[in-house]
Design a protein around this motif. Structure first.
Motif, PDB file in Angstrom:
ATOM      1  N   LEU A   1       1.383  -8.637 -11.597  1.00  0.00           N
ATOM      2  CA  LEU A   1       0.142  -9.295 -11.197  1.00  0.00           C
ATOM      3  C   LEU A   1      -0.233 -10.317 -12.258  1.00  0.00           C
ATOM      4  CD1 LEU A   1      -2.262  -6.537  -9.792  1.00  0.00           C
ATOM      5  CD2 LEU A   1      -1.016  -8.275  -8.547  1.00  0.00           C
TER       6      LEU A   1
ATOM      7  N   THR B   1      -3.903 -13.327  -9.162  1.00  0.00           N
ATOM      8  CA  THR B   1      -3.631 -12.390  -8.066  1.00  0.00           C
ATOM      9  C   THR B   1      -4.366 -11.063  -8.226  1.00  0.00           C
ATOM     10  OG1 THR B   1      -1.606 -11.584  -9.148  1.00  0.00           O
ATOM     11  CG2 THR B   1      -1.363 -13.386  -7.551  1.00  0.00           C
ATOM     12  N   ALA B   2      -4.971 -10.838  -9.376  1.00  0.00           N
ATOM     13  CA  ALA B   2      -5.752  -9.613  -9.597  1.00  0.00           C
ATOM     14  C   ALA B   2      -7.161  -9.838  -9.050  1.00  0.00           C
ATOM     15  CB  ALA B   2      -5.779  -9.255 -11.074  1.00  0.00           C
TER      16      ALA B   2
ATOM     17  N   LYS C   1      -6.780  -3.987  -8.517  1.00  0.00           N
ATOM     18  CA  LYS C   1      -5.781  -4.917  -9.058  1.00  0.00           C
ATOM     19  C   LYS C   1      -6.133  -5.328 -10.484  1.00  0.00           C
ATOM     20  CE  LYS C   1      -4.014  -6.712  -4.710  1.00  0.00           C
ATOM     21  NZ  LYS C   1      -3.879  -7.902  -3.845  1.00  0.00           N
ATOM     22  N   ARG C   2      -7.418  -5.451 -10.792  1.00  0.00           N
ATOM     23  CA  ARG C   2      -7.813  -5.761 -12.177  1.00  0.00           C
ATOM     24  C   ARG C   2      -7.472  -4.589 -13.103  1.00  0.00           C
ATOM     25  NH1 ARG C   2     -11.495  -8.857  -9.304  1.00  0.00           N
ATOM     26  NH2 ARG C   2     -13.064  -7.236  -9.001  1.00  0.00           N
TER      27      ARG C   2
ATOM     28  N   TYR D   1      -4.999  -2.524 -12.577  1.00  0.00           N
ATOM     29  CA  TYR D   1      -3.539  -2.596 -12.692  1.00  0.00           C
ATOM     30  C   TYR D   1      -3.141  -3.650 -13.717  1.00  0.00           C
ATOM     31  CZ  TYR D   1       1.369  -3.136 -11.373  1.00  0.00           C
ATOM     32  OH  TYR D   1       2.742  -3.198 -11.395  1.00  0.00           O
TER      33      TYR D   1
ATOM     34  N   ARG E   1      -0.497   1.533  -8.411  1.00  0.00           N
ATOM     35  CA  ARG E   1      -0.013   0.840  -7.197  1.00  0.00           C
ATOM     36  C   ARG E   1      -0.380   1.636  -5.943  1.00  0.00           C
ATOM     37  NH1 ARG E   1       4.346  -1.101 -10.397  1.00  0.00           N
ATOM     38  NH2 ARG E   1       5.732   0.604  -9.832  1.00  0.00           N
TER      39      ARG E   1
ATOM     40  N   ILE F   1      -3.797   0.679  -5.094  1.00  0.00           N
ATOM     41  CA  ILE F   1      -3.882  -0.653  -4.485  1.00  0.00           C
ATOM     42  C   ILE F   1      -3.717  -0.535  -2.976  1.00  0.00           C
ATOM     43  CG2 ILE F   1      -2.731  -2.904  -4.267  1.00  0.00           C
ATOM     44  CD1 ILE F   1      -2.182  -2.750  -7.305  1.00  0.00           C
TER      45      ILE F   1
ATOM     46  N   GLU G   1      -6.544  -1.438  -0.162  1.00  0.00           N
ATOM     47  CA  GLU G   1      -6.293  -2.362   0.952  1.00  0.00           C
ATOM     48  C   GLU G   1      -6.666  -1.729   2.274  1.00  0.00           C
ATOM     49  OE1 GLU G   1      -2.177  -3.367   0.319  1.00  0.00           O
ATOM     50  OE2 GLU G   1      -2.664  -4.882  -1.181  1.00  0.00           O
TER      51      GLU G   1
END
Length: 125
Positions: A44, A48-49, A54-55, A57, A114, A117, A121
Motif C-alpha cells: 500500500l 492507496t491507504a 488500510k492506514r 496496514y 489484510r 481489509i 470492504e
C-alpha cells in the motif's frame, strides 16, 4: 529455507530497501535471507491507504519494511484506537495483529490486517 517467488511480466517486488521490477517475461527465483519482502499486490502507498484499516496496514507495513516498530508505534496505536471506536467488532483481529507485531512477526501481522481489509470492504458495501 529460501522463498520461491514467481513474478508476472512487469510485476514489482520490494526486497529490503529496493524495488525490483520484472521484465516482459515471467521470472522465477529463490530469495534466501532475512530482508523484508513484499509483492506488489501486498503493497500500500499513502495514496492507496484510503480507509482506516488500510492506514493501519500501511503503518504496520512501514514497521516491517524499515524493521523499526518504535518509530511507528504511537501512530499505530492511534489508528487502533480510532478503528476500535468505529468498529468494536474488529477487536479480535486487531489484537491478533498487535500480538504478532509485539512478538516480531511483522509479516504475519500484515496477513492478519489484510483479513480486516476484506471485512472493512464488506461493511462499506
Amino acid at each position: 529455507m529460501a522463498l520461491k517467488v514467481e513474478l508476472k511480466p512487469f510485476e514489482r517486488i520490494i526486497i529490503g530497501e529496493s524495488v525490483i521490477t520484472n521484465s516482459e517475461t515471467r521470472a522465477h527465483f529463490l530469495i534466501d535471507g532475512a530482508a523484508p519482502i513484499l509483492r506488489e499486490k501486498d503493497i500500500l502507498t499513502a495514496e492507496t491507504a484510503n480507509s482506516p484499516v488500510k492506514r493501519l496496514y500501511l503503518c504496520a507495513q512501514m514497521m516491517y519494511l524499515e524493521k523499526d516498530i518504535p518509530k511507528y508505534q504511537e501512530l499505530y496505536m492511534g489508528f487502533v484506537k480510532d478503528l476500535l471506536a468505529a468498529v468494536p467488532s474488529f477487536r479480535p483481529q486487531i489484537e491478533a495483529a498487535s500480538k504478532l507485531i509485539l512478538s516480531g512477526q511483522l509479516y504475519n501481522s500484515l496477513k492478519e490486517i489484510r483479513k480486516l481489509i476484506k471485512l472493512e470492504e464488506e461493511l462499506l458495501r
